[in-house]
Design an enzyme around this catalytic site. Structure first.
Site, PDB file in Angstrom:
ATOM      1  N   SER A  44       0.820  -1.218   0.000  1.00  0.00           N
ATOM      2  CA  SER A  44       0.000   0.000   0.000  1.00  0.00           C
ATOM      3  C   SER A  44       0.853   1.268   0.000  1.00  0.00           C
ATOM      4  O   SER A  44       0.507   2.260  -0.646  1.00  0.00           O
ATOM      5  CB  SER A  44      -0.944  -0.015   1.203  1.00  0.00           C
ATOM      6  OG  SER A  44      -0.223  -0.224   2.393  1.00  0.00           O
ATOM      7  N   CYS A  73      -6.574  -6.794   0.502  1.00  0.00           N
ATOM      8  CA  CYS A  73      -5.324  -6.684   1.250  1.00  0.00           C
ATOM      9  C   CYS A  73      -4.782  -5.247   1.209  1.00  0.00           C
ATOM     10  O   CYS A  73      -5.364  -4.379   1.843  1.00  0.00           O
ATOM     11  CB  CYS A  73      -4.331  -7.724   0.759  1.00  0.00           C
ATOM     12  SG  CYS A  73      -3.103  -8.112   2.005  1.00  0.00           S
ATOM     13  N   ILE A 132      -1.455 -12.788   3.248  1.00  0.00           N
ATOM     14  CA  ILE A 132      -0.027 -12.522   3.024  1.00  0.00           C
ATOM     15  C   ILE A 132       0.299 -11.143   3.597  1.00  0.00           C
ATOM     16  O   ILE A 132      -0.106 -10.122   3.032  1.00  0.00           O
ATOM     17  CB  ILE A 132       0.305 -12.566   1.524  1.00  0.00           C
ATOM     18  CG1 ILE A 132      -0.088 -13.928   0.940  1.00  0.00           C
ATOM     19  CG2 ILE A 132       1.790 -12.283   1.294  1.00  0.00           C
ATOM     20  CD1 ILE A 132      -0.062 -13.973  -0.573  1.00  0.00           C
ATOM     21  N   ARG A 133       0.982 -11.126   4.694  1.00  0.00           N
ATOM     22  CA  ARG A 133       1.251  -9.846   5.388  1.00  0.00           C
ATOM     23  C   ARG A 133      -0.010  -8.981   5.395  1.00  0.00           C
ATOM     24  O   ARG A 133      -0.016  -7.808   5.027  1.00  0.00           O
ATOM     25  CB  ARG A 133       2.417  -9.096   4.737  1.00  0.00           C
ATOM     26  CG  ARG A 133       3.753  -9.768   5.010  1.00  0.00           C
ATOM     27  CD  ARG A 133       4.920  -8.787   4.992  1.00  0.00           C
ATOM     28  NE  ARG A 133       4.927  -7.993   3.783  1.00  0.00           N
ATOM     29  CZ  ARG A 133       5.038  -6.676   3.744  1.00  0.00           C
ATOM     30  NH1 ARG A 133       5.142  -5.984   4.863  1.00  0.00           N
ATOM     31  NH2 ARG A 133       5.048  -6.041   2.609  1.00  0.00           N
ATOM     32  N   HIS A 179      -6.765 -12.723  -0.082  1.00  0.00           N
ATOM     33  CA  HIS A 179      -6.549 -12.665  -1.537  1.00  0.00           C
ATOM     34  C   HIS A 179      -7.430 -13.674  -2.283  1.00  0.00           C
ATOM     35  O   HIS A 179      -6.953 -14.773  -2.606  1.00  0.00           O
ATOM     36  CB  HIS A 179      -5.087 -13.002  -1.850  1.00  0.00           C
ATOM     37  CG  HIS A 179      -4.124 -11.935  -1.467  1.00  0.00           C
ATOM     38  ND1 HIS A 179      -3.695 -10.971  -2.342  1.00  0.00           N
ATOM     39  CD2 HIS A 179      -3.488 -11.684  -0.305  1.00  0.00           C
ATOM     40  CE1 HIS A 179      -2.842 -10.166  -1.737  1.00  0.00           C
ATOM     41  NE2 HIS A 179      -2.704 -10.576  -0.494  1.00  0.00           N
ATOM     42  N   GLU A 181      -8.144 -13.698  -5.297  1.00  0.00           N
ATOM     43  CA  GLU A 181      -7.603 -13.926  -6.640  1.00  0.00           C
ATOM     44  C   GLU A 181      -6.521 -15.002  -6.654  1.00  0.00           C
ATOM     45  O   GLU A 181      -6.105 -15.451  -7.709  1.00  0.00           O
ATOM     46  CB  GLU A 181      -7.081 -12.603  -7.227  1.00  0.00           C
ATOM     47  CG  GLU A 181      -5.748 -12.109  -6.683  1.00  0.00           C
ATOM     48  CD  GLU A 181      -5.823 -11.535  -5.261  1.00  0.00           C
ATOM     49  OE1 GLU A 181      -6.908 -11.550  -4.659  1.00  0.00           O
ATOM     50  OE2 GLU A 181      -4.761 -11.100  -4.762  1.00  0.00           O
TER      51      GLU A 181
HETATM   52  N1  GLN Z   1       1.545  -5.624   3.939  1.00  0.00           N
HETATM   53  C1  GLN Z   1       1.026  -4.977   2.778  1.00  0.00           C
HETATM   54  C2  GLN Z   1       0.721  -3.486   3.044  1.00  0.00           C
HETATM   55  O1  GLN Z   1       0.808  -3.061   4.137  1.00  0.00           O
HETATM   56  C3  GLN Z   1      -0.234  -5.661   2.274  1.00  0.00           C
HETATM   57  C4  GLN Z   1       0.097  -7.054   1.851  1.00  0.00           C
HETATM   58  C5  GLN Z   1      -0.733  -7.568   0.713  1.00  0.00           C
HETATM   59  O2  GLN Z   1      -1.416  -6.835   0.009  1.00  0.00           O
HETATM   60  N2  GLN Z   1      -0.645  -8.861   0.512  1.00  0.00           N
HETATM   61  O3  GLN Z   1       0.391  -2.783   2.143  1.00  0.00           O
END
Ligand code: GLN
Length: 221
Positions: A44, A73, A132-133, A179, A181
């Site tokens: 982001s 996300c 994912i994070r 996610h 997708e």
């Molecule tokens: N950690 C990412 C962020 O802060 C987001 C991770 C993702 O989109 N898979 O933007």
């Protein structure tokens, strides 16, 4: 699909496989005439910096204030009213507070079964969430509907936590912490395109096919 950075290619192919035409958005004029927008996962902070420098920030901000939008996300972070540690303000069109990276680092990525009332109401099963994070949704504003829940103790860092929201909707704005997708399950995209954006999708095979594991190694966060 916003295509500055992140996993926009997977969103483009999912939307197209549902028979809806889709284009990568990298310039303000690409928004002209679009019915709906998808903000992909990725980073982001990078997306915000890129849109500031290429003139997309204001056109995107005005699009998401008036048209259907799905953020996944990092895309959810961009839509939220409050998000931790961002270099520029988010668009603030979805009244939730998100804490970035609150499930841990890349190595703590996980997948977990989700309860998705909007799919279950249509007679379907739950959904497999790939995180994912991911941002954690810490507060849901009044008038915001939870469309996906992570079940208690469902794997990943934060295991043992109670049922918690991982997908939210306010009118035409939808944000998912995971996610969709990256799974072979097209139902959440189909739901957004039809129920939220009012578009028609091809009668595709939307059956739950949880082949998400194959997609994980190529994922970017
Ligand atoms: N950690 C990412 C962020 O802060 C987001 C991770 C993702 O989109 N898979 O933007």
């Amino acid at each position: 699909v916003l295509a500055l950075q992140g996993d926009f290619a997977r969103h483009l192919s999912v939307v197209r496989s549902l028979g809806v035409s889709a284009i990568p958005v990298t310039l303000p004029e690409h928004l002209d005439g679009l019915e709906a927008l998808l903000l992909p996962g990725g980073e982001s902070t990078t997306m915000l910096k890129l849109m500031e420098s290429n003139g997309l920030r204001e056109p995107l901000a005005s699009f998401v204030r008036s048209r259907p939008v799905l953020g996944t996300c990092a895309g959810l972070i961009l839509l939220a009213t409050e998000a931790s540690a961002l270099p520029h303000s988010s668009f603030g069109v979805l009244d939730v507070t998100v804490e970035r990276n609150a499930y841990g680092r890349q190595i703590d990525s996980f997948s977990a079964p989700l309860e998705v009332p909007v799919l279950e109401a249509a007679g379907g099963a739950g959904f497999h969430g790939v995180f994912i994070r991911a941002p954690r949704i810490r507060r849901v504003g009044s008038g915001v509907e939870v469309v996906a829940w992570r079940a208690p103790g469902a794997g990943g860092r934060g295991e043992g936590a109670g049922r918690e929201p991982v997908g939210v909707r306010h009118g035409r704005v939808v944000g998912l912490a995971f996610h969709p997708e990256l799974t072979a399950d097209l139902r959440l995209h189909a739901w957004f395109l039809t129920a939220v954006a009012g578009l028609r999708v091809a009668a595709a095979d939307l059956a739950h096919r949880p082949s998400f594991a194959a997609a994980m190694p190529g994922a970017r966060a």
